[in-house]
Motif scaffolding. Structure first.
Motif, mmCIF file in Angstrom:
data_model
loop_
_atom_site.group_PDB
_atom_site.id
_atom_site.type_symbol
_atom_site.label_atom_id
_atom_site.label_comp_id
_atom_site.label_asym_id
_atom_site.label_seq_id
_atom_site.Cartn_x
_atom_site.Cartn_y
_atom_site.Cartn_z
ATOM 1 N N ARG A 111 61.299 32.583 40.568
ATOM 2 C CA ARG A 111 60.926 33.935 40.164
ATOM 3 C C ARG A 111 59.807 33.805 39.133
ATOM 4 O O ARG A 111 59.944 33.086 38.141
ATOM 5 N N LEU A 112 58.694 34.511 39.384
ATOM 6 C CA LEU A 112 57.492 34.336 38.570
ATOM 7 C C LEU A 112 57.235 35.590 37.752
ATOM 8 O O LEU A 112 57.182 36.700 38.289
ATOM 9 N N HIS A 113 57.044 35.384 36.446
ATOM 10 C CA HIS A 113 56.861 36.493 35.517
ATOM 11 C C HIS A 113 55.598 36.251 34.696
ATOM 12 O O HIS A 113 55.507 35.277 33.950
ATOM 13 N N MET A 114 54.615 37.134 34.851
ATOM 14 C CA MET A 114 53.389 37.018 34.068
ATOM 15 C C MET A 114 53.653 37.462 32.634
ATOM 16 O O MET A 114 54.242 38.520 32.394
ATOM 17 N N THR A 115 53.206 36.669 31.672
ATOM 18 C CA THR A 115 53.358 37.020 30.255
ATOM 19 C C THR A 115 51.983 36.943 29.607
ATOM 20 O O THR A 115 51.350 35.892 29.618
ATOM 21 N N SER A 116 51.522 38.061 29.026
ATOM 22 C CA SER A 116 50.133 38.107 28.556
ATOM 23 C C SER A 116 49.968 39.020 27.353
ATOM 24 O O SER A 116 50.635 40.049 27.250
ATOM 25 N N ASN A 117 49.034 38.638 26.479
ATOM 26 C CA ASN A 117 48.614 39.496 25.368
ATOM 27 C C ASN A 117 47.434 40.387 25.745
ATOM 28 O O ASN A 117 46.935 41.135 24.915
ATOM 29 N N GLY A 118 46.973 40.289 26.980
ATOM 30 C CA GLY A 118 45.802 41.043 27.403
ATOM 31 C C GLY A 118 46.057 42.536 27.475
ATOM 32 O O GLY A 118 47.204 42.995 27.514
ATOM 33 N N PHE A 119 44.972 43.293 27.514
ATOM 34 C CA PHE A 119 45.059 44.750 27.517
ATOM 35 C C PHE A 119 45.546 45.262 28.877
ATOM 36 O O PHE A 119 45.143 44.771 29.925
ATOM 37 N N HIS A 120 46.376 46.284 28.839
ATOM 38 C CA HIS A 120 47.110 46.770 30.000
ATOM 39 C C HIS A 120 46.198 47.061 31.193
ATOM 40 O O HIS A 120 46.365 46.480 32.279
ATOM 41 N N GLU A 121 45.235 47.969 31.016
ATOM 42 C CA GLU A 121 44.417 48.398 32.148
ATOM 43 C C GLU A 121 43.526 47.271 32.654
ATOM 44 O O GLU A 121 43.263 47.154 33.855
ATOM 45 N N VAL A 122 43.083 46.391 31.748
ATOM 46 C CA VAL A 122 42.219 45.286 32.149
ATOM 47 C C VAL A 122 43.009 44.245 32.938
ATOM 48 O O VAL A 122 42.540 43.733 33.964
ATOM 49 N N GLN A 123 44.226 43.939 32.481
ATOM 50 C CA GLN A 123 45.013 42.904 33.144
ATOM 51 C C GLN A 123 45.386 43.288 34.569
ATOM 52 O O GLN A 123 45.333 42.460 35.476
ATOM 53 N N TYR A 124 45.757 44.538 34.779
ATOM 54 C CA TYR A 124 46.099 44.958 36.138
ATOM 55 C C TYR A 124 44.891 44.898 37.050
ATOM 56 O O TYR A 124 44.996 44.513 38.231
ATOM 57 N N SER A 125 43.722 45.258 36.533
ATOM 58 C CA SER A 125 42.506 45.159 37.333
ATOM 59 C C SER A 125 42.195 43.714 37.693
ATOM 60 O O SER A 125 41.834 43.398 38.832
ATOM 61 N N LYS A 126 42.348 42.814 36.720
ATOM 62 C CA LYS A 126 42.074 41.397 36.969
ATOM 63 C C LYS A 126 43.092 40.802 37.937
ATOM 64 O O LYS A 126 42.745 39.955 38.775
ATOM 65 N N LEU A 127 44.346 41.220 37.832
ATOM 66 C CA LEU A 127 45.375 40.746 38.762
ATOM 67 C C LEU A 127 45.011 41.080 40.199
ATOM 68 O O LEU A 127 45.152 40.254 41.111
ATOM 69 N N HIS A 128 44.544 42.307 40.413
ATOM 70 C CA HIS A 128 44.185 42.720 41.767
ATOM 71 C C HIS A 128 42.878 42.080 42.215
ATOM 72 O O HIS A 128 42.757 41.648 43.377
ATOM 73 N N ALA A 129 41.883 42.006 41.318
ATOM 74 C CA ALA A 129 40.589 41.420 41.677
ATOM 75 C C ALA A 129 40.723 39.956 42.074
ATOM 76 O O ALA A 129 40.007 39.467 42.953
ATOM 77 N N SER A 130 41.636 39.247 41.434
ATOM 78 C CA SER A 130 41.813 37.814 41.683
ATOM 79 C C SER A 130 42.786 37.510 42.807
ATOM 80 O O SER A 130 42.956 36.357 43.204
ATOM 81 N N GLY A 131 43.487 38.536 43.319
ATOM 82 C CA GLY A 131 44.474 38.312 44.369
ATOM 83 C C GLY A 131 45.749 37.665 43.877
ATOM 84 O O GLY A 131 46.498 37.063 44.664
ATOM 85 N N LEU A 132 46.056 37.792 42.588
ATOM 86 C CA LEU A 132 47.249 37.157 42.012
ATOM 87 C C LEU A 132 48.410 38.129 41.799
ATOM 88 O O LEU A 132 49.527 37.695 41.499
ATOM 89 N N PHE A 133 48.166 39.400 41.966
ATOM 90 C CA PHE A 133 49.190 40.399 41.646
ATOM 91 C C PHE A 133 50.467 40.198 42.456
ATOM 92 O O PHE A 133 51.583 40.264 41.920
ATOM 93 N N GLU A 134 50.330 39.961 43.741
ATOM 94 C CA GLU A 134 51.488 39.915 44.630
ATOM 95 C C GLU A 134 52.428 38.745 44.357
ATOM 96 O O GLU A 134 53.572 38.751 44.814
ATOM 97 N N TYR A 135 51.974 37.759 43.627
ATOM 98 C CA TYR A 135 52.832 36.598 43.358
ATOM 99 C C TYR A 135 53.931 36.899 42.333
ATOM 100 O O TYR A 135 54.966 36.234 42.324
ATOM 101 N N PHE A 136 53.702 37.879 41.478
ATOM 102 C CA PHE A 136 54.586 38.062 40.331
ATOM 103 C C PHE A 136 55.726 39.042 40.616
ATOM 104 O O PHE A 136 55.525 40.104 41.196
ATOM 105 N N ASP A 137 56.913 38.646 40.162
ATOM 106 C CA ASP A 137 58.081 39.526 40.223
ATOM 107 C C ASP A 137 58.054 40.536 39.088
ATOM 108 O O ASP A 137 58.549 41.652 39.235
ATOM 109 N N THR A 138 57.489 40.133 37.941
ATOM 110 C CA THR A 138 57.455 40.993 36.758
ATOM 111 C C THR A 138 56.155 40.778 36.008
ATOM 112 O O THR A 138 55.650 39.653 35.942
ATOM 113 N N ILE A 139 55.616 41.858 35.451
ATOM 114 C CA ILE A 139 54.422 41.786 34.603
ATOM 115 C C ILE A 139 54.853 42.144 33.180
ATOM 116 O O ILE A 139 55.291 43.273 32.925
ATOM 117 N N ILE A 140 54.741 41.199 32.257
ATOM 118 C CA ILE A 140 55.115 41.421 30.862
ATOM 119 C C ILE A 140 53.856 41.393 30.010
ATOM 120 O O ILE A 140 53.197 40.353 29.896
#
Length: 253
Positions: free
Chosen positions: A139-168
């Motif tokens: 089970r994969l959980h992203m943990t980040s200090n990055g800014f909310h709207e920027v991180q979600y955009s980067k997750l989708h732009a990089s194709g990494l969003f679908e890997y994570f069970d949880t975004i923290i």
């Protein structure tokens, strides 16, 4: 041995630095800064030095987000040799360079963040590693200090969003890594068993020391191969595993 993985995002999976280098070049061109800053390389050096210092303060709760996004550009922009006493939005047609006011710094920051958020670049081996970890049932959980709207955009732009069970994200947790409350929040959201959860990250303070003080085993992605200190902020070496490329994580997990 492990069922859940807390995984840092910026410069662990997502090539934040490489993508930001491209975005900074776009900033320099978009705002015609070459007309006012003689040494382009000095502008970049000043930005990175200021940015690293401010992010460290932000992680430790010493400054707020709004302060960070303004101040990381204020000093580099002040390198302009002839700053006009002007608070109007930048207009290259007028040939005036506005003073590095809060308003102008925010204009530059907004453009920079928008450009960063569209960049798809990932650290070498990121997708292969995430495919492997998913296939192994972690089970994969992203943990980040990055800014909310920027991180979600980067997750989708990089194709990494679908890997994570949880975004923290720290903005949701109310505190940043390495604060213990960040990890407490992460466990509440993920329901991950503490005894079978591993933290993976590239920052030896925010990711590794923070996790170790929260009672987690740690895997340090030492991408630059920097010699590890004997102590980190006065604490004993917090690293349980160390790799210098993402593919090496497959040998451990």
């Amino acid at each position: 041995m492990y069922t859940d993985l807390f995984v840092d995002f910026d410069d662990t999976l997502y090539d934040t630095h490489g993508n930001a280098v491209i975005a900074l070049t776009e900033v320099f061109e978009h705002f015609h800064l070459a007309d006012f800053i003689a040494d382009e390389a000095e502008f970049y050096r000043d930005y990175w030095e200021t940015n690293v210092m401010l992010w460290d303060k932000y992680a430790h709760g010493l400054i707020e987000r709004d302060y960070l996004i303004v101040e990381r550009f204020r000093h580099p922009l002040a390198l302009g040799a002839a700053l006009a006493d002007c608070t109007a939005p930048f207009d290259p047609e007028l040939g005036d360079f506005p003073e590095a006011t809060r308003k102008f710094c925010l204009e530059v920051s907004d453009y920079f963040l928008a450009r960063c958020a569209t960049k798809p670049g990932v650290v070498e081996g990121a997708h292969a590693l995430m495919d492997y970890l998913k296939s192994r049932g972690y089970r994969l959980h992203m943990t980040s200090n990055g800014f909310h709207e920027v991180q979600y955009s980067k997750l989708h732009a990089s194709g990494l969003f679908e890997y994570f069970d949880t975004i923290i994200l720290s903005e949701d947790a109310g505190v940043n890594k390495p604060h213990a409350d960040f990890f407490r929040y992460a466990f509440e959201q993920t329901k991950a068993p503490r005894e079978t959860t591993l933290m993976i990250g590239d920052n030896i303070v925010t990711d590794i020391l923070g996790a170790k003080l929260a009672g987690l085993p740690t895997l340090y992605f030492n991408r630059k191969g920097t010699p590890r200190p004997d102590t980190v902020e006065g604490h004993p070496d917090p690293v349980d595993y160390e790799v210098n490329c993402l593919r090496a994580i497959m040998d451990i997990l």
